[in-house]
Scaffold this motif. Structure first.
Motif, mmCIF file in Angstrom:
data_model
loop_
_atom_site.group_PDB
_atom_site.id
_atom_site.type_symbol
_atom_site.label_atom_id
_atom_site.label_comp_id
_atom_site.label_asym_id
_atom_site.label_seq_id
_atom_site.Cartn_x
_atom_site.Cartn_y
_atom_site.Cartn_z
ATOM 1 N N LEU A 240 0.861 -1.176 0.000
ATOM 2 C CA LEU A 240 0.000 0.000 0.000
ATOM 3 C C LEU A 240 0.899 1.228 0.000
ATOM 4 O O LEU A 240 1.582 1.527 0.975
ATOM 5 C CB LEU A 240 -0.916 0.012 1.226
ATOM 6 C CG LEU A 240 -1.835 1.234 1.373
ATOM 7 C CD1 LEU A 240 -2.738 1.375 0.155
ATOM 8 C CD2 LEU A 240 -2.666 1.142 2.646
ATOM 9 N N ASP A 241 0.921 1.929 -1.124
ATOM 10 C CA ASP A 241 1.757 3.114 -1.277
ATOM 11 C C ASP A 241 0.874 4.289 -1.678
ATOM 12 O O ASP A 241 0.387 4.360 -2.806
ATOM 13 C CB ASP A 241 2.836 2.876 -2.335
ATOM 14 C CG ASP A 241 3.779 4.068 -2.498
ATOM 15 O OD1 ASP A 241 3.557 5.099 -1.837
ATOM 16 O OD2 ASP A 241 4.737 3.960 -3.279
ATOM 17 N N LEU A 242 0.647 5.187 -0.736
ATOM 18 C CA LEU A 242 -0.128 6.404 -0.981
ATOM 19 C C LEU A 242 0.701 7.639 -0.637
ATOM 20 O O LEU A 242 0.163 8.677 -0.241
ATOM 21 C CB LEU A 242 -1.422 6.377 -0.162
ATOM 22 C CG LEU A 242 -2.423 5.278 -0.550
ATOM 23 C CD1 LEU A 242 -3.568 5.217 0.440
ATOM 24 C CD2 LEU A 242 -2.951 5.511 -1.960
ATOM 25 N N SER A 243 2.010 7.533 -0.765
ATOM 26 C CA SER A 243 2.896 8.635 -0.421
ATOM 27 C C SER A 243 2.704 9.813 -1.368
ATOM 28 O O SER A 243 2.201 9.668 -2.484
ATOM 29 C CB SER A 243 4.352 8.158 -0.461
ATOM 30 O OG SER A 243 4.668 7.648 -1.753
ATOM 31 N N TYR A 244 3.103 10.999 -0.894
ATOM 32 C CA TYR A 244 3.048 12.223 -1.686
ATOM 33 C C TYR A 244 1.636 12.481 -2.214
ATOM 34 O O TYR A 244 1.405 12.640 -3.414
ATOM 35 C CB TYR A 244 4.051 12.170 -2.845
ATOM 36 C CG TYR A 244 5.489 12.224 -2.398
ATOM 37 C CD1 TYR A 244 6.146 13.436 -2.221
ATOM 38 C CD2 TYR A 244 6.188 11.046 -2.132
ATOM 39 C CE1 TYR A 244 7.473 13.480 -1.790
ATOM 40 C CE2 TYR A 244 7.512 11.087 -1.703
ATOM 41 C CZ TYR A 244 8.142 12.300 -1.526
ATOM 42 O OH TYR A 244 9.452 12.345 -1.101
ATOM 43 N N ASN A 245 0.691 12.494 -1.300
ATOM 44 C CA ASN A 245 -0.675 12.887 -1.610
ATOM 45 C C ASN A 245 -1.120 13.946 -0.606
ATOM 46 O O ASN A 245 -0.279 14.580 0.056
ATOM 47 C CB ASN A 245 -1.596 11.656 -1.597
ATOM 48 C CG ASN A 245 -1.577 10.888 -2.895
ATOM 49 O OD1 ASN A 245 -2.114 11.329 -3.902
ATOM 50 N ND2 ASN A 245 -0.917 9.727 -2.896
ATOM 51 N N GLU A 246 -2.402 14.141 -0.496
ATOM 52 C CA GLU A 246 -2.943 15.159 0.406
ATOM 53 C C GLU A 246 -3.924 14.534 1.390
ATOM 54 O O GLU A 246 -4.892 15.163 1.816
ATOM 55 C CB GLU A 246 -3.626 16.266 -0.405
ATOM 56 C CG GLU A 246 -2.683 16.963 -1.385
ATOM 57 C CD GLU A 246 -3.397 17.889 -2.356
ATOM 58 O OE1 GLU A 246 -4.638 18.056 -2.191
ATOM 59 O OE2 GLU A 246 -2.747 18.441 -3.262
ATOM 60 N N MET A 247 -3.657 13.314 1.784
ATOM 61 C CA MET A 247 -4.574 12.606 2.655
ATOM 62 C C MET A 247 -4.427 13.078 4.097
ATOM 63 O O MET A 247 -3.363 13.541 4.521
ATOM 64 C CB MET A 247 -4.338 11.103 2.543
ATOM 65 C CG MET A 247 -4.576 10.561 1.142
ATOM 66 S SD MET A 247 -4.612 8.780 1.082
ATOM 67 C CE MET A 247 -6.113 8.435 1.979
ATOM 68 N N SER A 248 -5.508 12.947 4.850
ATOM 69 C CA SER A 248 -5.540 13.471 6.219
ATOM 70 C C SER A 248 -6.274 12.491 7.122
ATOM 71 O O SER A 248 -6.590 11.366 6.736
ATOM 72 C CB SER A 248 -6.217 14.844 6.232
ATOM 73 O OG SER A 248 -7.536 14.739 5.702
ATOM 74 N N GLY A 249 -6.563 12.944 8.353
ATOM 75 C CA GLY A 249 -7.209 12.073 9.323
ATOM 76 C C GLY A 249 -6.195 11.202 10.025
ATOM 77 O O GLY A 249 -4.978 11.376 9.899
#
Length: 1006
Positions: free
Chosen positions: A511-520
């Motif tokens: 699971l690679d979601l690096s360099y995004n704008e995710m929060s929480g």
């Protein structure tokens, strides 16, 4: 007187009748004599009844005039196929049959040598002994069969030269010696067989030889199959004289030079295969004369120049020119070929755009133009006929949008269009393709959001959309992708929180979601993703604390949560992980770093967290109180430190001398962050904890002071010149191979190599400990009852995924070369991991494509060919599947002179499925077991080209448990295969279901 005449007449009639009876039964008696010399294990010849008046109704027996008077009946043919006859061939009884013209005993267990006495069967026209266990040389005396038209000795173990005397068989039309061990020079004498129509010598071990210039004398030749015959040098110009040729296959040799111009004269040819040679120069002009050409394959060569226009104007079914140096553009005429279903041009230097009508006029199944310099838009008609399965266009310069028409292409299974200049919104329907297994869109400029319709792509296992401009939330629908193994979504503009539905993705490994704008917050349910190997959430806006549940992800080896807004303490539970890399830098973390990570090995993992304190060094960043207390105590501590330092120096020096004396360990290498050292390992090794002994060394179970358990393999001393005993050529030592291979691998189904040490005399490999040992021991031990079918099925899938990672998940790929149940290890939950890489081989790209291997390792492939490559791993893995299904070993006395593969096939051909399946397995799984068995049979196909790639094996295994099947096990030629799972074409003839399915899986980076 009358009474005397009556007596004499009766006596004469009885005498004539007895003589007539003896004459009529003579051929039957000869056949019974033939039968009695063999073992009929399955009683297949039960119809051969001695009380019959003639043998004409016996199985496999054909007679001339069978309805005439008995005196005129003669046996003309004996056809016995797949009847499991065992023993050497008794030729003498058969050659006494005066009218025998056909002898065919195929797909059986005929062994020993071909008897010289067979040459006494002077009337033979058709001789077929294929698919047996014949050994020795081909008898030169066969030339005495002067009337012979058909000779088939394929798929045996024959060796030596092809006798020059066979060139005297002037009426011979069909000669098939495929897949033997013939190792003499290529037989130029065969060019004297002017009547020959079919010459098939593929997959033999001939000495390096050139094709004879006299080849053109075989003017009647229709099929010439010389694949893998160790041919060198140029293709002779005389090949253009073979004007009747329909199929030419010179693949997998070492031919050099150009394709001769004379090939254009082969105007009847249907198929030309020249792949994996060393052909140079340009493709010849004049190919347009081959008006019957349907398949052209000249891939894996050194061809230059452009693709001829006249070649593309032919009504081709398949065009394979990949791995060459071809330039220019693809002629537009290829799009007008009405039967084109396969186009593979990857790894060339092609430019320009694809023809706008490509796919509009033909039922295109596969297109692969990856790694060229193509540009322009994607043709809208690529899937006009709804048959396109593979769309592979990696690393070009295509631009524009994905055509809306591709959203209706429900046949698509693999899409790889990464590394282009494509842009715009991905059509909603494109996300929802139901059969899609791999979707790769990375490194483009796509925008928009991930559609909720992605829930309909229920077969999706690989989702790669990184390096784009996707935005918005990750939809809840993604939780429906129960088969998802990897999700690469880094470097986009994705925002919002994790959808709770992702907790359902229990198969997820990356699971690679690096360099995004995710929060929480990072959710606690992530602990349910217990197959995660890599978790990368760096460079987002995640807040809250690091969930302690991360510490339960036992397979995790890479964790990057850097550059977020995480706060609070680092959970102590993270010490449970065996991480290769951890990065928590540039957050808002505070408190103490867990002791396991408070070392120099991890000093770069916690930068940019001013409130963190590393207790081991007593240095607390950003805390004035702690700085003050440290200043107050600095002088007392200095005094104490001095005294302790002197004492410690003395003790450590003494300890060092003692350790050096007892172990002399050097060249220590670790591949993970460890809580033990080499001295502890050496100290705890003893003969009392030996758990296994191999030809290469002993294996120890070592319980460390921390309570952890490791397995230590101690290899024997290095062999001469660094070569492993039994290797041919210059191979690396087993220790070096194992270290190079396992040291860089991170996969849940590959055993972990923690560390190693080598001082020349003592070489140690330290692995993770697998409590349930290897699969071989489990299947033959009292614990076998623990291996119910769901467990065995899981073992098969786990092992297949491990091999798939080796073949397709890393660059360059790795061939294991010793796949067997001994090397499949089981942990405490019976999860399978592939082990023992001592003879593994990295497949590196050369100027001629992927290098081949001729070294014999531990693979079962040796039974058929000396070419050891990834297909060898497939064969050996197929044997493992058969072991799981049958519960039996690969070799056993119960099989006679056979092996597990042939034993299974012989039973299936007699409709004895119940005798194949391990009786200890629950019958309610019979249907699923039969599907998995079919996968194993595909993997063990004799010809390597017939075996599916391992990624397909993984997919077929998974679908075996989910796709309904209505056919019975023995229905059809290939029993029990689902039409959507397995597609293929019949070879030249349907000899038996294990040999007929052909797969075109030559994709470059599958």
């Amino acid at each position: 007187m009358l009474y005397f005449i009556f007596i004499i007449t009766t006596f004469l009639l009885l005498f004539i009748h007895s003589q007539l009876t003896l004459s009529l039964n003579q051929e039957g008696l000869l056949l019974l004599q033939f039968k009695n010399h063999l073992t009929d294990r399955n009683n297949a010849l039960s119809s051969w009844n001695p009380s019959d008046t003639t043998p004409c109704h016996w199985l496999g027996v054909t007679c001339r005039n069978p309805t005439k008077t008995p005196v005129t009946v003669t046996v003309t043919a004996l056809n016995l196929s797949s009847v499991a006859l065992i023993g050497p061939l008794p030729a003498i009884p058969l050659c006494r049959l005066p009218a025998l013209t056909t002898l065919s005993i195929t797909d059986s267990f005929i062994s020993a040598t071909i008897p010289q006495s067979l040459s006494a069967c002077r009337r033979l026209r058709h001789l077929d002994l294929s698919q047996n266990y014949l050994v020795g040389t081909i008898p030169p005396s066969l030339y005495l069969l002067t009337d012979l038209r058909h000779l088939d000795l394929s798929f045996n173990n024959l060796s030596g030269d092809i006798p020059a005397q066979l060139s005297q068989l002037h009426r011979l039309e069909y000669l098939d010696l495929v897949s033997n061990f013939l190792d003499g020079p290529f037989p130029s004498s065969l060019t004297n067989l002017k009547s020959l129509k079919y010459l098939r010598l593929a997959y033999n071990l001939f000495a390096p030889s050139q094709l004879p210039s006299q080849l053109g004398q075989l003017a009647n030749l229709k099929v010439l199959w010389l694949s893998s015959c160790n041919l060198i040098g140029p293709i002779p110009n005389s090949i253009g004289n073979l004007t009747c040729l329909e199929n030419l296959d010179l693949s997998k040799n070492k031919l050099t030079g150009q394709i001769p111009e004379s090939v254009s004269g082969l105007n009847r040819v249907i198929q030309i295969e020249l792949y994996e040679n060393a052909l140079t120069g340009a493709l010849p002009r004049g190919l347009g004369n081959l008006m019957r050409l349907r398949q052209f394959d000249a891939s894996d060569n050194k061809l230059t120049g452009t693709i001829p226009e006249e070649l593309c104007e032919l009504p081709l079914d398949s065009l394979n020119l990949y791995n060459n140096s071809l330039e220019g553009s693809l002629p537009a005429s290829i799009a007008r070929s009405p039967k084109l279903h396969e186009l593979k041009l990857f790894r060339n230097d092609l430019v320009g755009s694809l023809p706008s009508e490509l796919g509009s006029n033909s039922q295109l199944h596969i297109i692969d133009v990856s790694f060229n310099r193509l540009s322009g838009v994607l043709p809208v008609g690529l899937c006009r006929w709804g048959k396109l399965e593979e769309l592979l266009m990696l690393s070009n310069s295509f631009s524009g949008k994905i055509p809306e028409s591709l959203g209706n292409c429900t046949s698509l299974r693999r899409v790889r269009i990464g590394n282009n200049n494509l842009s715009g919104k991905v059509p909603d329907a494109f996300w929802a393709l139901p059969h899609l297994n791999l979707l790769e869109l990375n490194s483009n400029s796509f925008s928009g959001s991930i559609s909720n319709l992605i829930s309909f792509a229920y077969n999706l296992s690989h989702l790669r959309i990184s390096d784009n401009q996707f935005s918005g939330l990750i939809p809840d629908a993604i939780g429906s992708l129960s088969n998802l193994l990897e999700f690469h979504g880094g470097n986009n503009k994705l925002s919002g929180r994790f959808p709770d539905s992702m907790a359902k993705l229990i198969q997820l490994g990356t699971l690679d979601l690096s360099y995004n704008e995710m929060s929480g917050e990072i959710p606690g349910w992530i602990s349910g993703l217990n197959k995660l190997i890599e978790l990368n959430l760096a460079h987002n806006s995640f807040g809250g604390t690091i969930p302690k549940e991360l510490g339960s992800l036992s397979e995790l080896s890479f964790l990057d949560l850097s550059n977020n807004q995480l706060s609070g303490k680092i959970p102590l539970e993270l010490q449970n992980l065996k991480l290769n890399e951890i990065n928590l830098s540039y957050n808002r973390l505070s408190g103490d770093v867990p002791p396991h990570y408070a070392t120099k090995n991890y000093e770069m993992s916690f930068l940019g967290n001013p409130e963190l304190c590393v207790e081991e060094s007593a240095k607390c960043h950003g805390s004035k109180g702690r700085h003050y207390r440290m200043y107050v105590w600095i002088f007392p501590l200095a005094t104490i430190s001095f005294v302790l330092g002197v004492a410690l120096f003395y003790l450590s020096h003494k300890k060092f001398r003692n350790k050096k004396k007892c172990s002399n360990v050097s060249k220590w290498r670790s591949f993970y962050k460890l809580a033990f050292d080499e001295f502890e390992i050496v100290k705890l090794m003893s003969e009392d904890n030996v758990i296994g002994s191999e030809s290469s060394g002993k294996v120890y179970k070592v319980v460390l002071s921390s309570g952890d358990v490791v397995a230590v393999k101690k290899l024997w001393g290095a062999t001469n010149n660094g070569n492993r005993t039994g290797f041919v050529g210059s191979e690396k030592d087993e220790f070096d191979v194992e270290v190079e291979t396992l040291g860089k691998i991170r996969h849940k189904n590959i055993v972990r190599l923690w560390c190693c040490t080598n001082n020349g005399n003592s070489r140690l490999l330290v692995y993770e400990y697998m409590p349930n040992g290897n699969l071989t021991d489990m299947l033959k031990s009292s614990k076998k009852s623990l291996l119910d079918w769901p467990t065995r099925y899981k073992i098969a899938v786990d092992a297949a995924e491990g091999l798939s990672y080796l073949h397709h998940g890393i660059v360059p790929p790795i061939v294991h070369r010793d796949v067997k149940s001994n090397n499949i290890l089981l942990d405490n939950e019976f999860r399978a991991k592939v082990a023992d890489f001592g003879v593994a081989k990295v497949v590196r790209e050369t100027s001629q494509g992927a290098e081949s291997m001729s070294i014999i390792a531990g693979s079962y492939e040796y039974a058929y060919t000396l070419r050891v490559n990834e297909k060898s791993d497939i064969f050996s893995f197929g044997v493992v599947i058969l072991e799981l299904v049958t519960g039996k070993p690969p070799i056993h006395a119960d099989y006679g002179e056979s092996d597990l593969v042939k034993w299974v096939l012989s039973l299936l051909e007699q409709n004895e499925m119940d005798h194949v399946i391990d009786p200890g397995l629950d019958s309610k799984y019979k249907e699923e077991i039969s599907k998995v068995l079919n996968v194993g049979l595909l993997c063990t196909s004799v010809l390597p080209i017939n075996r599916p790639a391992i990624w397909r094996v993984v997919k077929m295994l998974k679908e075996a448990a989910t796709v309904p099947r209505s056919q019975s096990m023995m229905e059809g030629i290939l029993p029990g295969f689902h039409i959507e799972l397995f597609s293929g074409e019949f070879l030249h003839r349907s000899v038996t279901f294990r040999r007929i399915w052909t797969y075109s899986l030559g994709c470059h980076i599958e």
